[in-house]
Design a protein around this motif. Structure first.
Motif, mmCIF file in Angstrom:
data_model
loop_
_atom_site.group_PDB
_atom_site.id
_atom_site.type_symbol
_atom_site.label_atom_id
_atom_site.label_comp_id
_atom_site.label_asym_id
_atom_site.label_seq_id
_atom_site.Cartn_x
_atom_site.Cartn_y
_atom_site.Cartn_z
ATOM 1 N N VAL A 72 0.857 -1.175 0.000
ATOM 2 C CA VAL A 72 0.000 0.000 0.000
ATOM 3 C C VAL A 72 0.899 1.232 0.000
ATOM 4 N N CYS A 73 0.924 1.944 -1.126
ATOM 5 C CA CYS A 73 1.735 3.148 -1.256
ATOM 6 C C CYS A 73 0.823 4.349 -1.436
ATOM 7 N N ASP A 74 1.271 5.472 -0.930
ATOM 8 C CA ASP A 74 0.495 6.695 -1.019
ATOM 9 C C ASP A 74 1.461 7.853 -1.213
ATOM 10 N N CYS B 257 2.501 1.837 3.808
ATOM 11 C CA CYS B 257 1.750 1.331 4.966
ATOM 12 C C CYS B 257 1.801 2.321 6.130
#
Length: 70
Positions: free
Chosen positions: A6-8, A42
């Motif tokens: 999960v990358c943002d 994350c």
């Protein structure tokens, strides 16, 4: 086996100011925007990357500056 990453990427505007020159497309004024982008994996911050981006005030295009040799 299943791997989910999960990358943002979050961007925050730090400062806006007028820049010299004019837009090559419409002739409008150019604004310089200082942006800090932050990559997270994350919910853990990986890196902070400050950049200066240039935009036209009239046509709202992103302008790219190329540094030539010589």
């Amino acid at each position: 086996m299943c791997l989910v990453a999960v990358c943002d990427k979050q961007e925050k505007v730090l400062q806006t100011q007028t820049a010299p020159g004019e837009c090559p497309y419409c002739g409008g004024k150019v604004k310089a925007v200082d942006v800090e982008s932050q990559w997270r994996l994350c919910l853990l911050p990986l890196c902070f990357n400050p950049k200066r981006k240039f935009f036209c005030n009239m046509c709202n295009r992103r302008l790219v500056i190329y540094h030539g040799e010589g």
